[in-house]
Write a protein that holds these residues in place. Structure first.
Motif, PDB file in Angstrom:
ATOM      1  N   ARG A   1       0.940  -1.122  -0.160  1.00  0.00           N
ATOM      2  CA  ARG A   1       0.058   0.025   0.051  1.00  0.00           C
ATOM      3  C   ARG A   1       0.810   1.267  -0.231  1.00  0.00           C
ATOM      4  NH1 ARG A   1      -3.125  -2.071   4.318  1.00  0.00           N
ATOM      5  NH2 ARG A   1      -2.842  -0.001   5.550  1.00  0.00           N
TER       6      ARG A   1
ATOM      7  N   ASN B   1      -6.331   0.504  -2.245  1.00  0.00           N
ATOM      8  CA  ASN B   1      -5.435   0.491  -1.573  1.00  0.00           C
ATOM      9  C   ASN B   1      -5.163   1.771  -0.995  1.00  0.00           C
ATOM     10  OD1 ASN B   1      -4.516  -2.363  -1.330  1.00  0.00           O
ATOM     11  ND2 ASN B   1      -2.927  -2.281  -2.761  1.00  0.00           N
TER      12      ASN B   1
ATOM     13  N   SER C   1      -5.639   3.024   2.645  1.00  0.00           N
ATOM     14  CA  SER C   1      -4.738   3.605   3.585  1.00  0.00           C
ATOM     15  C   SER C   1      -5.205   5.076   4.052  1.00  0.00           C
ATOM     16  CB  SER C   1      -3.424   3.528   2.873  1.00  0.00           C
ATOM     17  OG  SER C   1      -3.512   4.298   1.627  1.00  0.00           O
TER      18      SER C   1
END
Length: 421
Positions: free
Chosen positions: A79, A223, A227
């Motif tokens: 990520r 991702n 995040s």
């Protein structure tokens, strides 16, 4: 008498158009390779300055970042790499490299960038994820996101599953009701990540986002959404400026080799096909200018492999002209008129040109989406070159051949190398 005057007028008009066209091509070629210092107050840069070059041709910055803190799993590191890639290469056309190095380090290489402060600020910023409505007001932020996953739906389309926290779900329900059938745009660091259209009111905090081109792209977007910001703390442990990895002479030598190759092709076309070959040579010069202009316009980063892809398409562009001229000669041998032979020649060559080029485009697309680094650069230049080579062969060459026929320099079978009794 009228027909004679009309024919003379048409010949004069075609000659003027041809001369003007050649002058424009010559001017564009000069400006493309030499530039102009002042054109109505603007400076026209030559291709050597306006086209981005890769790390192997011009050098750049290399940064080694170390992940601080406790043990970090592979998913978190992936990520982080995705987030960094988006920050240093938001348009996706630069030959940047962001790769894992060792257990807890990430190497970032940015060609053509020498501003160390700018790079470190870009890499080190915390990241800001925002969902905005058509009115440009913030609906959600990264703190409202619980999870985001990528998968293929029942129809095989790449999809992102979005889960929101309780507060985020309430805000999202109000927004989807307000902006039904309108787009909600997701931004990361003020760069557009995706812009899905609201299909229905979502009250349970669970949504699906469609529109990704591939599963890999959906995973990358998921991702980033998941995040919200860099999931780890990074510290720069190595920072250096690198020179061109292939040497400072690599680009000039490559350009010289390309110029020699193109010149030999032009000589061959003129010697073998004579007057039609001369027209094809002008079309080839136009093709080269179009390709290099496109590279400059879309900010393609050119590497040595990209130059190889470009030169390969030059050969394919010439191959299309060879097919067309051979078909025209075949028609002339049957006794048809020059005009009918030209029309039939282009028509008969069309399927062969499209078949050979479309299969290469498909291969280039596969290379672009599955490859990385130099492979991706090669595929991109190959795709651009092939598309423009089809255009020049079927439009520019055809226009020039017809102008030549109207001017009287291509109105006889002997002008195509065919002798009739």
């Amino acid at each position: 008498m009228r027909n004679a005057r009309s024919g003379k007028s048409k010949k004069t008009k075609s000659t003027v158009i041809f001369v003007v066209l050649v002058c424009i091509v010559g001017l564009l070629a000069y400006s493309g390779f030499n530039g102009f210092k002042n054109v109505f107050g603007y400076r026209v840069k030559p291709f050597s300055q306006s086209i981005n070059r890769g790390l192997d041709l011009q050098g750049g910055i290399s940064v080694l970042e170390e992940i601080k803190g406790n043990e970090v799993d592979n998913e978190t590191i992936e990520r982080t790499i995705e987030m960094l890639s988006m920050r240093v290469n938001p348009e996706g056309v630069k030959e940047t490299s962001v790769q894992r190095e060792g257990k807890n380090r990430i190497r970032i290489e940015i060609p053509g960038e020498f501003d160390s402060k700018k790079v470190l600020d870009s890499i080190g910023k915390t990241g800001k994820l925002e969902f905005k409505g058509p009115d440009n007001k913030v609906i959600l932020t990264g703190t409202d996101v619980e999870n985001a996953t990528a998968y293929l739906d029942d129809m095989g389309s790449p999809t992102i599953g979005l889960e929101l926290k309780a507060d985020g779900a309430k805000k999202f329900a109000e927004a989807t009701q307000k902006f039904l059938n309108q787009p909600i745009t997701i931004y990361m660091d003020e760069e557009v990540l995706t812009s899905p259209t609201v299909q229905s009111v979502i009250t349970n905090g669970k949504a699906t986002i469609t529109g990704s081109k591939s599963l890999d792209e959906a995973k990358r977007q998921a991702n980033i959404i998941k995040s919200g910001a860099l999931p780890v703390t990074l510290e720069a442990v190595e920072f250096k400026t690198v020179g061109a990895t292939l040497g400072s002479n690599a680009l000039p030598l490559s350009m010289k080799a390309g110029a020699v190759g193109i010149s030999l092709i032009i000589v061959f076309m003129i010697v073998y096909y004579r007057r039609p070959g001369f027209m094809a040579s002008i079309a080839l010069i136009i093709y080269v200018l179009l390709v290099l202009g496109t590279f400059s316009a879309v900010k393609v980063t050119l590497t040595l492999s990209g130059i190889a892809g470009f030169l390969l398409t030059v050969g394919m562009a010439v191959d299309a002209n060879v097919l067309i001229f051979e078909r025209i000669k075949e028609e002339l041998r049957t006794g048809k008129s020059v005009k009918s032979s030209i029309d039939a020649g282009f028509s008969r060559a069309l399927s062969s040109i499209l078949d050979s080029n479309i299969t290469t485009i498909i291969a280039a697309i596969v290379l672009y989406y599955l490859g990385s680094g130099a492979v991706k650069g090669f595929a991109l230049t190959l795709m651009i070159g092939i598309i423009l080579s089809i255009f020049t062969a079927l439009t520019v060459t055809k226009t020039l051949i017809k102008l030549g026929m109207e001017m009287g320099i291509l109105n006889n079978a002997s002008h195509f190398g065919i002798k009739r009794g």
